[in-house]
Design a protein around this motif. Sequence first.
Motif, PDB file in Angstrom:
ATOM      1  N   TYR A  75       0.830  -1.201   0.000  1.00  0.00           N
ATOM      2  CA  TYR A  75       0.000   0.000   0.000  1.00  0.00           C
ATOM      3  C   TYR A  75       0.867   1.254   0.000  1.00  0.00           C
ATOM      4  N   SER A  76       1.914   1.252   0.808  1.00  0.00           N
ATOM      5  CA  SER A  76       2.747   2.446   0.903  1.00  0.00           C
ATOM      6  C   SER A  76       3.482   2.725  -0.405  1.00  0.00           C
ATOM      7  N   ILE A  77       3.986   1.672  -1.072  1.00  0.00           N
ATOM      8  CA  ILE A  77       4.685   1.947  -2.333  1.00  0.00           C
ATOM      9  C   ILE A  77       3.688   2.277  -3.438  1.00  0.00           C
ATOM     10  N   TYR A  78       2.462   1.737  -3.386  1.00  0.00           N
ATOM     11  CA  TYR A  78       1.440   2.159  -4.340  1.00  0.00           C
ATOM     12  C   TYR A  78       1.224   3.667  -4.242  1.00  0.00           C
ATOM     13  N   TYR A  79       1.070   4.156  -3.019  1.00  0.00           N
ATOM     14  CA  TYR A  79       0.818   5.577  -2.837  1.00  0.00           C
ATOM     15  C   TYR A  79       2.002   6.412  -3.299  1.00  0.00           C
ATOM     16  N   GLU A  80       3.201   5.959  -2.964  1.00  0.00           N
ATOM     17  CA  GLU A  80       4.386   6.757  -3.293  1.00  0.00           C
ATOM     18  C   GLU A  80       4.597   6.824  -4.804  1.00  0.00           C
ATOM     19  N   PHE A  81       4.522   5.678  -5.476  1.00  0.00           N
ATOM     20  CA  PHE A  81       4.826   5.642  -6.897  1.00  0.00           C
ATOM     21  C   PHE A  81       3.660   6.120  -7.765  1.00  0.00           C
ATOM     22  N   SER A  82       2.519   6.389  -7.169  1.00  0.00           N
ATOM     23  CA  SER A  82       1.397   6.899  -7.965  1.00  0.00           C
ATOM     24  C   SER A  82       1.278   8.414  -7.870  1.00  0.00           C
ATOM     25  N   LYS A  83       2.190   9.037  -7.139  1.00  0.00           N
ATOM     26  CA  LYS A  83       2.172  10.495  -7.029  1.00  0.00           C
ATOM     27  C   LYS A  83       2.672  11.127  -8.328  1.00  0.00           C
ATOM     28  N   ARG A  84       2.315  12.373  -8.504  1.00  0.00           N
ATOM     29  CA  ARG A  84       2.830  13.085  -9.675  1.00  0.00           C
ATOM     30  C   ARG A  84       4.340  13.236  -9.570  1.00  0.00           C
ATOM     31  N   TYR A  85       4.823  13.439  -8.341  1.00  0.00           N
ATOM     32  CA  TYR A  85       6.265  13.607  -8.133  1.00  0.00           C
ATOM     33  C   TYR A  85       6.693  12.670  -7.004  1.00  0.00           C
ATOM     34  N   PRO A  86       6.966  11.407  -7.337  1.00  0.00           N
ATOM     35  CA  PRO A  86       7.381  10.469  -6.285  1.00  0.00           C
ATOM     36  C   PRO A  86       8.623  10.958  -5.555  1.00  0.00           C
ATOM     37  N   HIS A  87       8.615  10.763  -4.244  1.00  0.00           N
ATOM     38  CA  HIS A  87       9.748  11.062  -3.355  1.00  0.00           C
ATOM     39  C   HIS A  87       9.984  12.555  -3.176  1.00  0.00           C
TER      40      HIS A  87
END
Length: 940
Positions: free
Chosen positions: A405-417
């Motif tokens: 779930y956490s990596i789904y949210y992170e990598f689905s952002k417009r600007y990951p990280h």
Amino acid sequence: MENEIKNVFLIVLFSYLITFQNVAGIKRRSIDLISAHSLISDSRLPRETAPNSYVIKLQPYIEEGYFIGQVQINVSWEEESDKITLHADKNLVISEKVTVVQTSPSDESDKSLSLAFDKVPIKVIKVELEPKKPMIILHLEKSLNRGAQAEVKIPFNGTIDKNEALFRDEYIDSDEGVKKWYIASKFRPNLARKVFPCYDEPSYKTPISISVARTKDMITLSNMPVLMSEEKKDQPGWHWDHFQPSPPMSTFTLAFIVSEFHYLERNTTEEIDMGIKVWGRPDYLGSLKDVVLKTVKSMQVLREFWGTAYPLPKIDCVALPNFSTNKPGDNWGLLFFKESDLDNKKLSYVSQELAYQWLGSLATPFWWNDAHINYALNRYVTAYTTLKLNYKNESFNNWPMTMLYSIYYEFSKRYPHWKNTAIKQDSVSAKTEMIFRMLNYTLGESTFVRGLQRFMATRQFGTFFGDDIWTALTERAISDNALTEDMSVNNIAASWITKDRLPVVNATRLYDTNSVVLTQKVYLRERPHDLPDQDKLLWWIPIVLVREDRLDFQNSTPITWMKNERKVIVDNMPDNHQFIIVNPEEIGPFPVNYDGDNWNMISRFLLNNENRIKIPVNTRAKLLHDAWNLAYAGDLGFGTALNMTLFLRFEREYLAWDPIFTMIDHIGRHIDSSEVHKKFQGYIRHLLTPLYQELGPKPKKGELDGKTHLRRYSEVFLCQAGYKPCVIEAQKQYHKWMKAANPDEGNILADEYICPVFKYGTNEEWEFGLQRIINFPPSRMKNERTYLLKTLAGCPIDSYKIERLLNVTVLEENGNFTDTDINLIFSMLTGGASGYTTLFNFLEKNWDVIKIKFEKKPLLWNSLVTSATTVFKTQEGLDMVSGLYVERQGEFGTAEFVVERALKNIKEETKWSDENLPVIEKWLDNYLKENNVDLNVPSS
């Protein structure tokens, strides 16, 4: 734009769950990813020479705080050179009595002369300290050719550190009531150079012999067992422990400790043929009695997994009092833990560090750029070990779901990280760990494990590159017909690891032809979905598929692979009355969307209690998580997503509930400025009340972690939704504090009661909290005040309370509130519509006064404008911000760009709200009417 600032939900949740660890109870430790990232550009030695062995003598003066020693390095020349370059910290004092003696001729010499070669002293002309690098250069009087060898002896001395390299600490022996010292090493990742000159890079692996001096009443441990001990006549009172030479090892895995600790042991046993001891303060050993058994059991699984015996004759686990590092020291054969970590009941705390004994110590990354693969595979092996053993019915939380779930949210952002190295390194490693899990499923566990065993067999006692792991898996997979000749694990893994994105697979059924069209695209959750070149991103995706007429969740063999293909068609699907599930058990780290008919068939199937348990709980959780997040992203209708939650009225497994709590938070924040929010809260109360009542308010003896988690989460969200019994209980406990003789001495109630009172309680109760912050004694912990201030600002939904706080802190400039406090208040107000709307109105009404107050505080001004303008999600909010922008254009100063960006983002959110709020409201209206749900907060 999704609000990135922690909202009030997170505050309350934190107060409940602060004692719980992160994913699977595993902390970031061992090869620390941030350290590894920074070490990629570490000062590297020239490849002119290399070590063959070390002999180290070290005498620490513990109480005095310094050490002296000598290192003898057997060095080989890799190319002609008249110098030897070594790592040495600038604070390490190098003696002038450095000697170099050639012991073997070069490759160009007659090899028949080697046996009769006379040792030749070579003069050291100069010992040069590199001014900007942690290095020394020994300049020799002559050059030696490739193949020549020499013994280099370097005396040194240095200072004992507090937390790293060679460090010491003290503790009170409760039996004797006296202070005692211990000294230990912490060389990971590149700190050996602070104690002795060396080739301090992971690729230089060579045997190490170490001798350590101690006083008579102390003991010494190192990587290897003691070979012999002696008391030297010329040093009365000193005993020297000489340890057996180690196998080839990197300097960062070398370790020793000198202490007066005692031990528990379970020597050679039927289970495992090696010495195992657990060390600690004598009065603390009773807390560690389970650790030996945990170590034995973990070592059994790890040895079987790697197909390679543990290469050292023993392993020691040491509980260090006052150990301040956040990472255990997983040195080879000698592990250092915080006492609280080693005392932890979870098997994973021990098994993770033991995993590094193979991958990290026995086989070592050549350089730090492969540390994330090392870290990821060890975390996977830790999970494998813990799940295999199921030690004392230990729950492994909901691994891998929370991590996914956490990596789904992170990598689905417009600007990951967002340029955050810590988040990036950890999320990349987590994704890599999930790739290992995916390969274990899709290649088959036997093939996967044998491939890793092949890798370990070829790389043990040496070093590796990340690609070596993928190659070994490929060779085994092709040999076992798990992959075809045109496929490679290298390509599969690279397609996932090299992208800061994840795919989503769309499965559209063609019911008239009994087939399904599978397409892939980038998974984007945040709006707008304007990622450049997204059409060029493709992955190697295994398609594992379960069908209703064959509910076999044990077979994880892919029916096909999407080999960097945008679209594939699979035939021979069931008829139009039976659903399919793609990627069951979250085998690969990607969500799956379906056509509406398939979603509805799944939803109806889950509503039947007998049917529901035929679908494993991880897959039930996946279906919920996928449906909700796809709806949030705009790829699935909200009516369909909400239908997927209906079975939760009958669901009692925590793993299935877990994604829905995130959904409640996300949708609650998104719609709390609309009339729909009250209806949504009514739905949440109706959904959670029977669950909470069935669980009961108190944990039962011996209940599993999952049930405890479920109770706590359901209580948190019921309180947030205004569940009356929760509010009444919170006020009851809060009033005890209000009636205390001296309330400023500390709050006498649990933190979780504070937010419901500030949210639903009276102005008098909230005012009492405000006065506690104003009168907060300096003798109390600052984090208590911070928590109270967060809840005071973030919890209320009454605009009067919020405006009162802003008047006190901003307009009245109460001296008890710092600029940091004010900035925190602004941030907390973005957690709910009442907060940021009141803040916007406050700014608009008091613009001129605030502008003057903040004209010399641009950071505070920018924070205020950001919090007051960027979180709106409806047309009404867009009109408010637009109006202020037009009225005050040119007056925003450094925050001008903030408002311009906010307007763009609010337009996107408004579009989302216009499209989805009517759908959500219609669904809620039908549900609430059919179930006779009263929207007024219930009295019981």
